[in-house]
Design a protein around this motif. Structure first.
Motif, PDB file in Angstrom:
ATOM      1  N   TRP A   1       9.267  14.488  -1.604  1.00  0.00           N
ATOM      2  CA  TRP A   1      10.580  13.888  -1.332  1.00  0.00           C
ATOM      3  C   TRP A   1      10.488  12.727  -0.350  1.00  0.00           C
ATOM      4  CZ3 TRP A   1      13.990  18.696   0.321  1.00  0.00           C
ATOM      5  CH2 TRP A   1      13.635  19.174   1.585  1.00  0.00           C
ATOM      6  N   THR A   2       9.496  12.764   0.536  1.00  0.00           N
ATOM      7  CA  THR A   2       9.354  11.641   1.467  1.00  0.00           C
ATOM      8  C   THR A   2       8.876  10.403   0.700  1.00  0.00           C
ATOM      9  OG1 THR A   2       8.801  13.304   3.117  1.00  0.00           O
ATOM     10  CG2 THR A   2       8.418  11.006   3.730  1.00  0.00           C
ATOM     11  N   ALA A   3       7.993  10.618  -0.288  1.00  0.00           N
ATOM     12  CA  ALA A   3       7.553   9.507  -1.141  1.00  0.00           C
ATOM     13  C   ALA A   3       8.740   8.940  -1.920  1.00  0.00           C
ATOM     14  CB  ALA A   3       6.468   9.988  -2.098  1.00  0.00           C
TER      15      ALA A   3
ATOM     16  N   GLY B   1      12.932   9.174  -7.187  1.00  0.00           N
ATOM     17  CA  GLY B   1      11.673   8.462  -6.908  1.00  0.00           C
ATOM     18  C   GLY B   1      11.035   7.961  -8.195  1.00  0.00           C
ATOM     19  N   PHE B   2      10.929   8.836  -9.189  1.00  0.00           N
ATOM     20  CA  PHE B   2      10.332   8.441 -10.474  1.00  0.00           C
ATOM     21  C   PHE B   2      11.121   7.305 -11.124  1.00  0.00           C
ATOM     22  CE2 PHE B   2       8.071  12.653 -10.748  1.00  0.00           C
ATOM     23  CZ  PHE B   2       6.802  12.134 -10.945  1.00  0.00           C
ATOM     24  N   ALA B   3      12.440   7.344 -10.940  1.00  0.00           N
ATOM     25  CA  ALA B   3      13.282   6.321 -11.591  1.00  0.00           C
ATOM     26  C   ALA B   3      12.933   4.910 -11.133  1.00  0.00           C
ATOM     27  CB  ALA B   3      14.757   6.619 -11.321  1.00  0.00           C
ATOM     28  N   GLN B   4      12.230   4.786 -10.019  1.00  0.00           N
ATOM     29  CA  GLN B   4      11.885   3.453  -9.523  1.00  0.00           C
ATOM     30  C   GLN B   4      10.757   2.831 -10.364  1.00  0.00           C
ATOM     31  OE1 GLN B   4      14.219   2.585  -7.310  1.00  0.00           O
ATOM     32  NE2 GLN B   4      14.802   4.766  -7.453  1.00  0.00           N
TER      33      GLN B   4
ATOM     34  N   ASP C   1       0.822  -1.207   0.000  1.00  0.00           N
ATOM     35  CA  ASP C   1       0.000   0.000   0.000  1.00  0.00           C
ATOM     36  C   ASP C   1       0.856   1.257   0.000  1.00  0.00           C
ATOM     37  OD1 ASP C   1      -2.709  -1.191   2.083  1.00  0.00           O
ATOM     38  OD2 ASP C   1      -2.324  -1.318  -0.063  1.00  0.00           O
ATOM     39  N   LEU C   2       1.896   1.227   0.798  1.00  0.00           N
ATOM     40  CA  LEU C   2       2.754   2.407   0.881  1.00  0.00           C
ATOM     41  C   LEU C   2       3.475   2.645  -0.444  1.00  0.00           C
ATOM     42  CD1 LEU C   2       4.116   2.140   4.521  1.00  0.00           C
ATOM     43  CD2 LEU C   2       2.637   3.917   3.592  1.00  0.00           C
ATOM     44  N   ASP C   3       3.890   1.590  -1.121  1.00  0.00           N
ATOM     45  CA  ASP C   3       4.505   1.756  -2.454  1.00  0.00           C
ATOM     46  C   ASP C   3       3.533   2.473  -3.392  1.00  0.00           C
ATOM     47  OD1 ASP C   3       6.716   0.435  -1.580  1.00  0.00           O
ATOM     48  OD2 ASP C   3       6.378  -1.409  -2.726  1.00  0.00           O
TER      49      ASP C   3
ATOM     50  N   VAL D   1      11.869   9.001  -1.079  1.00  0.00           N
ATOM     51  CA  VAL D   1      12.757   8.277  -0.159  1.00  0.00           C
ATOM     52  C   VAL D   1      12.207   6.874   0.096  1.00  0.00           C
ATOM     53  CG1 VAL D   1      13.585   8.201   2.242  1.00  0.00           C
ATOM     54  CG2 VAL D   1      13.685  10.341   0.964  1.00  0.00           C
ATOM     55  N   TRP D   2      10.904   6.784   0.233  1.00  0.00           N
ATOM     56  CA  TRP D   2      10.297   5.466   0.462  1.00  0.00           C
ATOM     57  C   TRP D   2      10.578   4.539  -0.729  1.00  0.00           C
ATOM     58  CZ3 TRP D   2       8.225   2.692   4.283  1.00  0.00           C
ATOM     59  CH2 TRP D   2       7.579   1.500   3.913  1.00  0.00           C
ATOM     60  N   LEU D   3      10.297   5.032  -1.925  1.00  0.00           N
ATOM     61  CA  LEU D   3      10.429   4.182  -3.116  1.00  0.00           C
ATOM     62  C   LEU D   3      11.876   3.784  -3.395  1.00  0.00           C
ATOM     63  CD1 LEU D   3       7.991   6.034  -5.536  1.00  0.00           C
ATOM     64  CD2 LEU D   3       7.639   3.778  -4.498  1.00  0.00           C
ATOM     65  N   SER D   4      12.794   4.705  -3.158  1.00  0.00           N
ATOM     66  CA  SER D   4      14.170   4.439  -3.590  1.00  0.00           C
ATOM     67  C   SER D   4      15.042   3.793  -2.515  1.00  0.00           C
ATOM     68  CB  SER D   4      14.831   5.750  -4.027  1.00  0.00           C
ATOM     69  OG  SER D   4      14.825   6.678  -2.962  1.00  0.00           O
TER      70      SER D   4
END
Ligand code: 2M8
Length: 411
Positions: A401-403, A45-48, A6-8, A405-408
């Motif tokens: 930026w927090t999003a 983040g987008f690169a993920q 869900d967080l992803d 950080v989560w993804l990457s």
């Protein structure tokens, strides 16, 4: 497990929601423009999940590069009255309306991380970005060095707006002629989590001075009372130069002079070691005085490729003191304020940079920093920053930026 998935999804949705077409705003309302280092984090983040979009983010940022090489800290693509100070107050002289100062140079490092994920399209994009990054880094080397350490000329440049490191140099500014202005930030979030009027008067006074001098770096060097050699800028530029050199060598590009600049910055970084407090610290370039602060920027030494036993002791101490580190200011200092912006709260983006550096050097505290960041986001969401004592959310929400950080990294 379900929670993590869900967080992803939530993190990807935040990036998409804050996407304004080629650039991403930090969060709706509070920050309606493109910010320099926020954008570099957004790109990571987008690169993920979408490398093409990641490159577009960086390319849009560099489309605002000034003739002298500077890349501004805010790009005002489309005027929005919800933010102050806007383009008319700044009077930036670049190709797109912008602010007149810069921000921590993390773009080269993020570009390298994206390139490593995108070997096919990445080379073409890197070749386009390389000379622009080189010019930006050279601008720092030309205008911002003090004994080889990199200076900020406005508290907003380091991205750590109201950190106690600026208290003494800010106190020397007399802003009585600043005039009337209306803040917008406190209309979006509670004023107790933001810088004070005392701070804002001085922020705006410095902007007015820069505008009056047409952002001429030589004139600013002569007149600006605020010039502080700062660990954020020094460590991020040192790291960025290492990444630029590695990328240039890999692609067979002209890297002439970069190795020499790295040596200057390495020596400069050592001049920020304050033996009194046994930590990397900010130093007022005018008076030579130390700030005497252990901040989260002090812990960027590993990110810059520098080991430090003394700094390890400091990191151990602050992590033992608060449950949700890394705090932006020393929790044992009387200036520590767990909810006021850069005077105590934990910032996921700083943790990412600190954590990357620690991981690369196999540091025993690396995992602790990552887990603290992961827990914060799991418990309190994608907030701008967090109270390090109880992990509660603070500042703007749905934060890009927090999003990222989560993804990457953290998730
Ligand atoms: C904060 O700074 C801006 C000014 O640049 C503000 O308070 O209006 C800082 O946290 C900075 O590091 C960040 O880049 C910016 C946008 O997230 O907000």
């Amino acid at each position: 497990m379900t929670k993590t998935i869900d967080l992803d999804e939530q993190a990807r949705d935040i990036l998409k929601m804050n996407d304004r077409g080629g650039y991403t705003i930090p969060t709706k309302g509070l920050y309606p423009y493109q910010w320099n280092w926020d954008s570099a984090f957004a790109a990571l983040g987008f690169a993920q999940f979408n490398c093409a979009r990641a490159w577009a983010e960086l390319e849009t940022l560099f489309s605002a590069q000034w003739a002298d090489g500077m890349v501004p800290h805010i790009v005002f693509h489309k005027a929005d009255p919800g933010y102050y100070p806007g383009p008319d107050v700044w009077g930036g002289t670049g190709p797109i309306p912008s602010s007149g100062i810069t921000q921590p140079p993390i773009a080269a490092t993020m570009a390298r991380l994206i390139f490593e994920k995108d070997q096919s399209l990445g080379e073409e994009h890197m070749r386009t970005l390389f000379p622009k990054l080189r010019r930006w880094h050279s601008w720092f080397m030309q205008w911002r060095l003090d004994q080889g350490a990199v200076c900020v000329t406005h508290p907003w440049e380091a991205g750590r707006d109201n950190t106690p490191e600026w208290d003494a140099p800010m106190a020397r500014i007399d802003p009585t002629d600043v005039g009337e202005y209306v803040r917008r930030d406190t209309q979006h979030v509670d004023g107790s989590m933001r810088p004070t009027k005392y701070d804002y008067d001085r922020y705006i006074w410095l902007v007015q001075m820069g505008r009056r001098l047409h952002w001429d770096q030589q004139k600013l060097l002569d007149e600006n009372p605020f010039r502080v050699a700062d660990p954020t800028m020094t460590f991020t530029l040192l790291r960025a130069q290492r990444d630029l050199l590695a990328m240039g060598q890999m692609l067979g590009l002209d890297v002439d002079g970069i190795a020499e600049e790295i040596e200057i910055l390495e020596q400069g970084a050592q001049t920020l070691w304050n033996p009194e407090i046994e930590s990397f610290d900010a130093r007022d370039a005018h008076s030579g005085e130390w700030a005497n602060c252990v901040s989260n920027a002090s812990f960027l030494c590993w990110y810059a490729g520098l080991d430090s036993e003394g700094q390890t002791k400091q990191l151990q101490r602050v992590l033992d003191k608060v449950q949700y580190g890394v705090p932006s200011h020393d929790p044992e200092s009387d200036k520590f304020d767990g909810r006021r912006y850069w005077r105590g709260p934990t910032w996921a983006v700083m943790n990412l940079l600190i954590g990357l550096g620690l991981e690369e050097r196999n540091h025993p505290l690396a995992e602790r920093v990552r887990i603290a960041t992961k827990t914060l986001i799991e418990e309190s969401g994608f907030s701008e920053y967090f109270d390090p004592t109880d992990g509660s959310a603070a500042g703007g929400q749905g934060f890009t930026w927090t999003a990222a950080v989560w993804l990457s990294w953290a998730g």
